[in-house]
Design an enzyme around this catalytic site. Structure first.
Site, PDB file in Angstrom:
ATOM      1  N   TYR A   1      10.141  38.198   4.470  1.00  0.00           N
ATOM      2  CA  TYR A   1       9.245  38.283   5.630  1.00  0.00           C
ATOM      3  C   TYR A   1       9.136  39.727   6.133  1.00  0.00           C
ATOM      4  O   TYR A   1       8.052  40.170   6.507  1.00  0.00           O
ATOM      5  CB  TYR A   1       9.731  37.355   6.743  1.00  0.00           C
ATOM      6  CG  TYR A   1       9.844  35.903   6.315  1.00  0.00           C
ATOM      7  CD1 TYR A   1       8.895  35.327   5.467  1.00  0.00           C
ATOM      8  CD2 TYR A   1      10.906  35.096   6.726  1.00  0.00           C
ATOM      9  CE1 TYR A   1       8.998  34.013   5.051  1.00  0.00           C
ATOM     10  CE2 TYR A   1      11.012  33.775   6.316  1.00  0.00           C
ATOM     11  CZ  TYR A   1      10.063  33.238   5.482  1.00  0.00           C
ATOM     12  OH  TYR A   1      10.163  31.937   5.063  1.00  0.00           O
TER      13      TYR A   1
ATOM     14  N   GLU B   1      10.126  30.339  11.844  1.00  0.00           N
ATOM     15  CA  GLU B   1      11.552  30.361  12.146  1.00  0.00           C
ATOM     16  C   GLU B   1      12.317  30.416  10.831  1.00  0.00           C
ATOM     17  O   GLU B   1      11.893  29.819   9.841  1.00  0.00           O
ATOM     18  CB  GLU B   1      11.989  29.089  12.880  1.00  0.00           C
ATOM     19  CG  GLU B   1      11.660  29.076  14.339  1.00  0.00           C
ATOM     20  CD  GLU B   1      10.454  28.199  14.646  1.00  0.00           C
ATOM     21  OE1 GLU B   1      10.100  27.382  13.783  1.00  0.00           O
ATOM     22  OE2 GLU B   1       9.854  28.364  15.714  1.00  0.00           O
TER      23      GLU B   1
HETATM   24  C1  LIG Z   1      12.715  32.721   0.307  1.00  0.00           C
HETATM   25  C2  LIG Z   1      12.013  32.448  -1.031  1.00  0.00           C
HETATM   26  C3  LIG Z   1      10.794  31.566  -0.756  1.00  0.00           C
HETATM   27  C4  LIG Z   1      11.554  33.780  -1.637  1.00  0.00           C
HETATM   28  O1  LIG Z   1      10.809  33.477  -2.785  1.00  0.00           O
HETATM   29  P1  LIG Z   1      10.804  34.463  -4.050  1.00  0.00           P
HETATM   30  O2  LIG Z   1       9.791  33.899  -4.986  1.00  0.00           O
HETATM   31  O3  LIG Z   1      12.158  34.645  -4.580  1.00  0.00           O
HETATM   32  O4  LIG Z   1      10.283  35.806  -3.346  1.00  0.00           O
HETATM   33  P2  LIG Z   1       9.821  37.174  -4.040  1.00  0.00           P
HETATM   34  O5  LIG Z   1      10.190  37.174  -5.472  1.00  0.00           O
HETATM   35  O6  LIG Z   1       8.407  37.378  -3.653  1.00  0.00           O
HETATM   36  O7  LIG Z   1      10.698  38.251  -3.265  1.00  0.00           O
HETATM   37  C5  LIG Z   1      12.082  38.254  -3.492  1.00  0.00           C
HETATM   38  C6  LIG Z   1      12.503  39.458  -4.360  1.00  0.00           C
HETATM   39  O8  LIG Z   1      11.590  39.648  -5.446  1.00  0.00           O
HETATM   40  C7  LIG Z   1      11.394  41.033  -5.714  1.00  0.00           C
HETATM   41  N1  LIG Z   1      10.028  41.453  -5.395  1.00  0.00           N
HETATM   42  C8  LIG Z   1       9.054  40.655  -4.909  1.00  0.00           C
HETATM   43  N2  LIG Z   1       7.902  41.354  -4.787  1.00  0.00           N
HETATM   44  C9  LIG Z   1       8.144  42.624  -5.208  1.00  0.00           C
HETATM   45  C10 LIG Z   1       7.348  43.819  -5.341  1.00  0.00           C
HETATM   46  N3  LIG Z   1       6.042  43.831  -5.010  1.00  0.00           N
HETATM   47  N4  LIG Z   1       7.936  44.952  -5.809  1.00  0.00           N
HETATM   48  C11 LIG Z   1       9.239  44.940  -6.142  1.00  0.00           C
HETATM   49  N5  LIG Z   1      10.046  43.847  -6.026  1.00  0.00           N
HETATM   50  C12 LIG Z   1       9.510  42.694  -5.577  1.00  0.00           C
HETATM   51  C13 LIG Z   1      12.348  41.705  -4.882  1.00  0.00           C
HETATM   52  O9  LIG Z   1      13.532  41.820  -5.617  1.00  0.00           O
HETATM   53  C14 LIG Z   1      12.513  40.762  -3.707  1.00  0.00           C
HETATM   54  O10 LIG Z   1      13.743  40.964  -3.109  1.00  0.00           O
HETATM   55  P3  LIG Z   1      13.901  42.015  -1.932  1.00  0.00           P
HETATM   56  O11 LIG Z   1      13.186  41.414  -0.771  1.00  0.00           O
HETATM   57  O12 LIG Z   1      15.356  42.110  -1.778  1.00  0.00           O
HETATM   58  O13 LIG Z   1      13.290  43.294  -2.383  1.00  0.00           O
HETATM   59  C15 LIG Z   1      12.955  31.791  -2.065  1.00  0.00           C
HETATM   60  O14 LIG Z   1      14.138  32.543  -2.125  1.00  0.00           O
HETATM   61  C16 LIG Z   1      13.305  30.358  -1.735  1.00  0.00           C
HETATM   62  O15 LIG Z   1      12.609  29.432  -2.140  1.00  0.00           O
HETATM   63  N6  LIG Z   1      14.418  30.156  -1.007  1.00  0.00           N
HETATM   64  C17 LIG Z   1      14.862  28.828  -0.645  1.00  0.00           C
HETATM   65  C18 LIG Z   1      13.958  28.190   0.373  1.00  0.00           C
HETATM   66  C19 LIG Z   1      13.877  29.040   1.638  1.00  0.00           C
HETATM   67  O16 LIG Z   1      14.873  29.542   2.111  1.00  0.00           O
HETATM   68  N7  LIG Z   1      12.640  29.139   2.188  1.00  0.00           N
HETATM   69  C20 LIG Z   1      12.401  29.902   3.395  1.00  0.00           C
HETATM   70  C21 LIG Z   1      12.665  29.048   4.583  1.00  0.00           C
HETATM   71  S1  LIG Z   1      12.379  29.952   6.089  1.00  0.00           S
END
Ligand SMILES: CC(C)(COP(=O)(O)OP(=O)(O)OC[C@H]1O[C@@H](n2cnc3c(N)ncnc32)[C@H](O)[C@@H]1OP(=O)(O)O)[C@@H](O)C(=O)NCCC(=O)NCCS
Length: 184
Positions: free
Chosen positions: A125, A113
């Site tokens: 996701y 969720e």
């Molecule tokens: C949601 C969360 C876990 C994402 O973690 P993150 O480490 O920033 O995730 P990633 O870096 O893997 O992915 C985010 C961005 O990184 C970059 N990225 C990641 N993998 C990539 C790839 N293989 N190639 C190019 N860009 C990439 C992209 O810019 C991506 O953004 P986009 O989806 O707009 O393209 C983080 O924002 C967070 O901790 N948020 C607060 C807690 C939260 O909300 N948790 C989820 C509860 S449901």
């Protein structure tokens, strides 16, 4: 090409303070340390992982997440990246490993969720094969926000491993650049 400056490891009770310091910064409605203690010691269906840096100049935990084995479904109850290191591929790396773990536990699909307003997490996701399959109205107690139910309909080991193999060189290049150019 340099190797990645972190390793995936099982979360332990000693990790809870570092996890809590991330929780406080990234969640509006955070879990308590008691919930983590319960998850690690008393929930036989839960499995938590952390990303530990291999360099002393990085925070003790870079990202973490969990998976609950719910019959044939792998439920992702939480995932987070240290706020100073988001957008650098760590969320995807942890998520893929949690999905692989779910597959290893015999799960055929993954569910979670997510807050309707959490577009960053939803993008993550969607990137990793989840789709929106429903809504839980007013699911979150703190502000009455709706939850989107997202499902990844299939967990196939070879596919997940291929996704990790594709992500790895991107992560290596990204992190080599981060460690060269950013102060820690
Ligand atoms: C949601 C969360 C876990 C994402 O973690 P993150 O480490 O920033 O995730 P990633 O870096 O893997 O992915 C985010 C961005 O990184 C970059 N990225 C990641 N993998 C990539 C790839 N293989 N190639 C190019 N860009 C990439 C992209 O810019 C991506 O953004 P986009 O989806 O707009 O393209 C983080 O924002 C967070 O901790 N948020 C607060 C807690 C939260 O909300 N948790 C989820 C509860 S449901």
């Amino acid at each position: 090409m340099t190797d990645l400056p972190f390793v995936l490891d099982a979360m332990t009770l000693d990790d809870i303070p570092a996890v809590m310091s991330i929780e406080r910064r990234v969640f509006s409605s955070m879990w308590s340390s008691g919930i983590y203690r319960h998850e690690l010691t008393a929930n036989p269906w839960s499995h938590y992982r952390v990303l530990r840096p291999t360099r002393p100049d990085l925070p003790p935990i870079l990202a973490y997440g969990g998976v609950w084995q719910m019959d044939r479904s792998a439920h992702i109850p939480t995932i987070a990246t240290h706020p100073d290191y988001q957008g650098r591929g760590l969320g995807g790396y942890v998520l893929l490993h949690l999905l692989l773990l779910g597959e290893k536990l015999g799960c055929h699909e993954a569910t979670l969720e997510v807050r309707a307003s959490n577009h960053v997490a939803q993008r993550l996701y969607l990137r990793y094969g989840f789709e929106v399959v429903g809504i839980r109205y007013r699911y979150y107690n703190d502000n009455g926000e709706d939850a989107l139910i997202m499902t990844r309909p299939s967990l196939v080991r070879e596919e997940l491993q291929m996704e990790l193999r594709r992500l790895r060189p991107w992560l290596q290049a990204r992190w080599a650049n981060i460690l060269q150019t950013e102060p820690h």
